[in-house]
Motif scaffolding. Structure first.
Motif: not given
Ligand SMILES: Cc1cc2nc3c(=O)[nH]c(=O)nc-3n(C[C@H](O)[C@H](O)[C@H](O)COP(=O)(O)OP(=O)(O)OC[C@H]3O[C@@H](n4cnc5c(N)ncnc54)[C@H](O)[C@@H]3O)c2cc1C
Length: 396
Positions: A251-252, A302-303
């Motif tokens: 997601r970022g 993702t989590h």
């Molecule tokens: C194995 C792994 C590798 C990763 N590698 C990277 C990487 O290379 N680069 C990177 O940037 N991150 C990386 N991440 C982190 C990832 O981007 C997320 O920040 C983190 O995993 C939380 O997102 P989620 O999908 O797990 O869960 P969720 O809790 O469902 O989603 C949270 C995420 O949703 C998005 N979000 C939340 N609120 C809003 C809003 N109001 N508007 C728009 N979007 C919103 C944000 O991205 C937030 O982090 C990685 C995560 C994992 C598990």
């Protein structure tokens, strides 16, 4: 490795914590409970950082608590017991050298050597996957200017051209050595304003090295707008040119920073308008890639339980077996074990990001995990509840 063929859920605590001793479970419980108090984190973090810098005896405390929960060790060898343990549950290790934020050429060369050591370790060891951050190999300012040049709004100076050539060589060398060693390598995504140049380099290298199998995975952040067309284009290119378009889908992690910069510099925010939009596009990206699995590879980083289950359902619908080599699920060490272990026990490919590095250098990473766990109250609450339930189950 225990394989349980049963209906997949993410709430089976017995599977999720099978490799945790009672002591480890209690430690995790105390840690997550403590992280609920955001004021404790915001007050405690600077004090601990200062104490580390002054070489006061806090390293042992950090190492035996938050560090050992979220990190593999201070170097590759120290991570091996974690790798062994994960693998006994069928989970692979993504060895993530988590030292951040340098601007020096000598540090970039050192990081290159460290990633090559990971690749060396992973040769003939399919449990290990390599990963790197582009800003570990070149300065963020250089990459920002290189992006502007790509967009035609800037010309690199002679000195920057040389720096960029060195960055390119480091990037290319990691991918070439990974290919030659039969190792998979992930490229992390960072701020949007350095991403174009990384994306184009990654695609170039995928065309060379992803011909027989996915070796190089680039990361796409679905909280950014306009990512679905980027994925479709990458996929088209793969079909036309006969390579595997391999994507780590996340997601970022830099949302606040992205929004603040856009506002400050007066351009439209590159971030989706709300969480629902991010979730929707994340799931659609999974569908696009999974339905073209002959030409694509996915690491679902993702989590989020819904998105994870969504991919499981798409695989069932498309007739893709759980252990298909082009689909892997990934979570961070110390988080969402309920997802990782339950998936692995049902035969899906799973890998944990295992960050490592000297305690002081990894401190910013630990801080982010702690802050994230105070702010994502939903996921944190669930994590805590799962651990609590398992402790109760064991007692009874
Ligand atoms: C194995 C792994 C590798 C990763 N590698 C990277 C990487 O290379 N680069 C990177 O940037 N991150 C990386 N991440 C982190 C990832 O981007 C997320 O920040 C983190 O995993 C939380 O997102 P989620 O999908 O797990 O869960 P969720 O809790 O469902 O989603 C949270 C995420 O949703 C998005 N979000 C939340 N609120 C809003 C809003 N109001 N508007 C728009 N979007 C919103 C944000 O991205 C937030 O982090 C990685 C995560 C994992 C598990």
């Amino acid at each position: 490795m225990i394989m349980e063929q049963q209906h997949l859920t993410f709430s089976n605590g017995r599977i999720a914590f099978a490799d945790k001793s009672d002591r480890e479970l209690h430690r995790a419980y105390r840690l997550f409970r403590m992280m609920k108090f955001s004021s404790l984190i915001s007050l405690g973090a600077p004090v601990l950082k200062l104490a580390l810098m002054l070489q006061l005896p806090v390293k042992k405390l950090i190492k035996s608590t938050v560090f050992s929960h979220f990190c593999g060790g201070e170097n590759i060898d120290e991570c091996m017991p974690v790798t062994e343990k994960l693998w006994s549950s069928g989970i692979r290790t993504i060895l993530d050298y988590s030292v951040e934020g340098s601007l020096k050429e000598t540090d970039f060369d050192d990081t290159l050597q460290e990633i090559l050591r990971v690749i060396g370790k992973a040769r003939n060891d399919r449990r290990i996957i390599a990963v790197f951050k582009p800003t570990g190999l070149g300065s963020i300012h250089l990459l920002e200017n290189a992006c502007k040049e790509l967009q035609g709004t800037y010309t690199l100076t002679e000195d920057e051209k040389n720096q960029f050539e060195r960055f390119r060589n480091r990037f290319g060398r990691i991918c070439r050595e990974a290919y030659e060693a039969g190792v998979t390598v992930y490229i992390d995504a960072e701020e949007s304003w350095i991403q174009d140049v990384v994306d184009s380099l990654a695609l170039e290298l995928m065309m060379v090295y992803n011909r027989e199998r996915p070796v190089i995975y680039n990361t796409v952040q679905m909280y950014r707008t306009g990512r679905l067309p980027v994925i479709r284009e990458g996929l088209d290119l793969a079909v036309q040119n006969g390579f595997v378009y391999a994507v780590k889908l996340v997601r970022g992690a830099y949302m606040e920073k992205e929004r603040a910069r856009a506002e400050k510099e007066g351009y439209p925010s590159p971030i989706q308008p709300d969480k629902d939009a991010t979730d929707r596009e994340y799931d659609e990206a999974l569908e696009i890639l999974a339905s073209a699995i002959a030409h694509a590879a996915i690491c679902a980083g993702t989590h989020n339980e819904q998105s994870t289950m969504h991919l499981v359902k798409i695989m069932e619908k498309e007739g893709i077996p759980p252990g298909h080599p082009n689909i892997l699920f990934s979570q961070l060490l110390g988080m969402s074990d309920c997802i990782s272990y339950n998936l692995a026990s049902s035969g899906y490919n799973v890998a944990k990001y295992v960050p490592y590095g000297p305690v002081i250098a990894v401190f910013p990473y630990l801080l982010r995990r702690a802050q994230e766990n105070t702010s994502i109250s939903g996921q944190m609450g669930r994590e805590l509840q799962m651990i609590h339930d398992e402790m109760k189950r064991r007692k009874s």
